[in-house]
Design an enzyme around this catalytic site. Structure first.
Site, PDB file in Angstrom:
ATOM      1  N   GLU A   1       0.859  -1.103  -0.038  1.00  0.00           N
ATOM      2  CA  GLU A   1       0.104   0.064   0.127  1.00  0.00           C
ATOM      3  C   GLU A   1       0.834   1.466  -0.065  1.00  0.00           C
ATOM      4  O   GLU A   1       0.720   2.390  -1.004  1.00  0.00           O
ATOM      5  CB  GLU A   1      -0.667  -0.109   1.207  1.00  0.00           C
ATOM      6  CG  GLU A   1      -2.114  -0.623   0.990  1.00  0.00           C
ATOM      7  CD  GLU A   1      -2.165  -2.219   0.808  1.00  0.00           C
ATOM      8  OE1 GLU A   1      -0.828  -2.797   1.178  1.00  0.00           O
ATOM      9  OE2 GLU A   1      -2.938  -2.940   0.372  1.00  0.00           O
TER      10      GLU A   1
ATOM     11  N   HIS B   1     -10.781  -4.796   9.004  1.00  0.00           N
ATOM     12  CA  HIS B   1     -11.467  -4.522   7.855  1.00  0.00           C
ATOM     13  C   HIS B   1     -12.865  -3.755   8.180  1.00  0.00           C
ATOM     14  O   HIS B   1     -13.894  -4.033   7.563  1.00  0.00           O
ATOM     15  CB  HIS B   1     -11.817  -5.711   7.098  1.00  0.00           C
ATOM     16  CG  HIS B   1     -10.894  -6.788   6.873  1.00  0.00           C
ATOM     17  ND1 HIS B   1      -9.825  -7.378   7.519  1.00  0.00           N
ATOM     18  CD2 HIS B   1     -10.476  -7.012   5.621  1.00  0.00           C
ATOM     19  CE1 HIS B   1      -8.887  -8.087   6.856  1.00  0.00           C
ATOM     20  NE2 HIS B   1      -9.200  -7.726   5.601  1.00  0.00           N
TER      21      HIS B   1
END
Lengths: 322, 325
Positions: B60, B129
């Site tokens: 990322e 998440h």
């Protein structure tokens, strides 16, 4: 090497512009003209000069906290670098950046950075743009040994390698991350080999030899423009002044003998001697450049010193595009 | 009029803009032939190939930093980050680089970078998440922060994001992705900084964010049966924030509740409350109230997960309490 006399002398002149600008900045820092930090590039001039001589204004350079030399070699006028460090509106970042945030996109200087590592990723992105737009440009990251242990190094090199991006990673090993020796911070200090473990071209070069850097960079840029992927240039060099102006030159991490040994290998002095020795240029050729550069620096200093500060009313401009 | 899901509407916006502008490319894990973890890019790889639908390794920080450089050099990257939790690894790139480069370059560089992906608590996704984190982005000068709550808004706001030159954090609540709404065939844009009054009312104003819009509307529907009239405002973008529409509503109703799934401290509700207290104090007939998710990491087990998110019953009660002041 197949350079004209003019090109040989241009390398000399460019290194000298960096040296004299940095010396002027160091003096200005002592005189209180620079309100913030000032990391000089003295001793490392051959690298920025040798690499940038292969670039056009459309090629994108991303740099570090020690980035004055990169900005100058990429074509930012000394007056704009000085004015920026003095916090003036005529500086290349209009006084918003200082030493560690030099921006001049009109000549492809896409920023120096106060954070170690991001330039590696951003140059990779410039390589991606080049591929997508198919415009033949290259992205170039200059970074030091300190950045080579950062995650950005791993992630950026890997992405550039897997996608064959036109990127030149210029690793400037000046042996110390601030004051931490590279040999302490890294077990494998052979950076060309480390580059090859990512599946990319890795080349070691004497970072104090401007012709060696020029030649290695030329080959890397040629490969990149031909679609043959990225190259890492492993340039060994040395910064002869303190990490940052105002800090001790030696500190507890290096000796006067070490500094002196590297000063005797000064990239500008040795290159000048070589030009004379090989009959490429005469003493008077070099002296003419010395004088012209000194005049440029004097004029730049006067310009910067006499430039106005930015208007505080503009402080919140340019946060967004409109 | 046809109906589309939130995801399909956003995908249509992306497809239209990619067809129009060849400098747009998408990066992320699984955005290529797979079509995106949430079907965000389904069918586009076949049209545009790997240079424009770029599957990435799990890096990322790496691909956000890369897209930062790309956005500075003439292309328009879209980062499809899947879960906002994943880009916390790139906060240095986002805050130190993406948000600041236009300013540091005195406006000579643009930063047309769109970061889009899911947020929110839903479906036992557990704590890595389930994050939203938008107050952190709102706190930083340089980001546009967009939180659409239905298919129509998702398309219009995503089109605006893809046309602009600013970095946009485009946050899509997981609980809303399959919800359908009417979406016209004709092209349209929704400007940033324009809240939607999603229900008109007179007795109190409820500002709801993300998935709380739907729950707040349910609560107001229930209260309407008792003759209670509540105005509900969906800010749609949190940066810029349309405080004028909120102030106008409070001027009319005299009462304000902010409903937000994310944490209360330094959150968007705190910001709205401060601005209304500063600029609408004379309109207020009661203290401003907030209803937030519980200040805790998000637990997995469904009864625990449900306990951290404001539910319709709690919203009804919060409104009753506000009206009783």
């Amino acid at each position: 090497m197949n350079l004209t006399q003019k090109e040989y002398l241009a390398l000399y002149r460019q290194m000298l512009v960096i040296r004299r600008t940095e010396e002027q900045l160091a003096k200005a820092h002592q005189a209180g003209l620079i309100p913030g930090a000032c990391h000089t590039y003295i001793g490392q001039e051959a690298i920025a000069t040798g690499v940038c001589a292969n670039l056009t204004a459309q090629d994108a350079v991303f740099s570090t906290h020690r980035g004055h030399g990169h900005a100058l070699a990429k074509g930012v006028p000394p007056r704009e670098v000085m004015a920026e460090l003095f916090g003036r509106v005529t500086g290349c970042s209009r006084g918003r950046g200082g030493s560690m945030h030099l921006f001049a996109p009109e000549v492809g200087m896409m920023g120096t950075s106060g954070i170690v590592g991001p330039c590696i990723l951003q140059a990779t992105g410039a390589g991606y743009s080049s591929r997508l737009l198919n415009n033949g440009t290259v992205g170039v990251a200059f970074f030091g040994d300190g950045a080579s242990n950062n995650g950005a190094f791993h992630e950026g090199l890997n992405l550039a390698a897997i996608w064959d991006l036109p990127v030149i990673f210029v690793f400037e090993n000046n042996m110390y991350a601030t004051e931490v020796p590279f040999s302490y911070a890294t077990r494998n200090t052979d950076m060309a080999e480390r580059a090859r473990t990512y599946g990319m071209n890795g080349v070691s070069v004497d970072g104090n030899d401007v012709l060696a850097v020029y030649e290695a960079a030329a080959a890397g840029v040629r490969r990149a423009r031909a679609g043959e992927g990225p190259t890492l240039l492993d340039c060994k060099t040395y910064r002869t002044r303190a990490h940052s102006e105002g800090m001790p030159s030696l500190g507890s991490y290096r000796t006067q003998e070490e500094v002196d040994a590297w000063k005797s290998r000064d990239p500008i002095m040795t290159y000048r001697a070589r030009l004379l020795h090989e009959g490429i240029a005469s003493e008077s050729d070099c002296e003419a450049i010395d004088m012209e550069v000194q005049a440029l620096i004097d004029e730049s200093f006067e310009f910067a010193k006499n430039s106005p500060y930015p208007n505080p009313a503009t402080v919140a401009e340019h946060i967004f595009s409109s | 009029m046809r109906e589309l899901t939130f995801t399909a509407a956003a995908r249509e916006a992306l497809a239209e803009e990619m067809a129009r502008d060849p400098s747009i490319f998408v990066v992320g894990e699984g955005v290529g032939a797979r079509g995106g973890n949430f079907n965000t890019t389904t069918g586009l790889y076949e049209l545009y190939g790997p240079m424009r639908l770029r599957d990435t390794p799990i890096v990322e920080r790496g691909f956000i930093g890369m897209c930062t450089g790309a956005a500075m050099t003439g292309t328009r990257p879209v980062v499809d980050f899947m879960f906002v939790d994943f880009i916390l690894d790139a906060m240095g790139e986002l805050i130190n680089q993406v948000a600041k480069i236009q300013y540091m370059s005195s406006g000579r560089l643009k930063m047309p970078l769109v970061l889009r992906g899911s947020i929110g608590i839903s479906g036992a996704s557990a704590t890595h998440h389930s994050g939203s984190y938008f107050p952190m982005f709102v706190n930083i000068p340089g980001f546009r922060v967009v939180v659409p709550t239905n298919a129509y808004d998702a398309k219009g706001l995503f089109k605006t994001a893809l046309r602009g030159d600013d970095p946009v954090i485009f946050l899509e609540h997981k609980a809303l992705l399959n919800a359908k709404a009417q979406v016209p065939e004709e092209e349209y844009f929704i400007p940033f900084g324009q809240a939607a009054i999603v229900r008109e009312g007179t007795q109190a104003t409820a500002v709801a964010v993300g998935s709380m819009v739907r729950r707040t509307l349910e609560a107001c529907e229930a209260l309407a049966g008792e003759g209670i009239s509540i105005e509900v405002i969906d800010p749609r973008t949190l940066a810029p924030l349309d405080i004028a529409t909120i102030l106008q509503s409070v001027h009319k109703t005299g009462r304000l509740l902010i409903v937000d799934e994310t944490f209360a401290p330094c959150g968007i509700g705190a910001e709205i409350a401060a601005q209304v207290a500063a600029h609408g104090f004379d309109d207020l007939d009661a203290p401003i109230q907030r209803l937030n998710g519980v200040y805790t990491p998000t637990p997995y087990s469904p009864p625990l997960e449900a306990a951290v998110v404001p539910n319709t019953t709690q919203i009804v009660q919060a409104i009753r309490d506000l009206l009783a002041e």
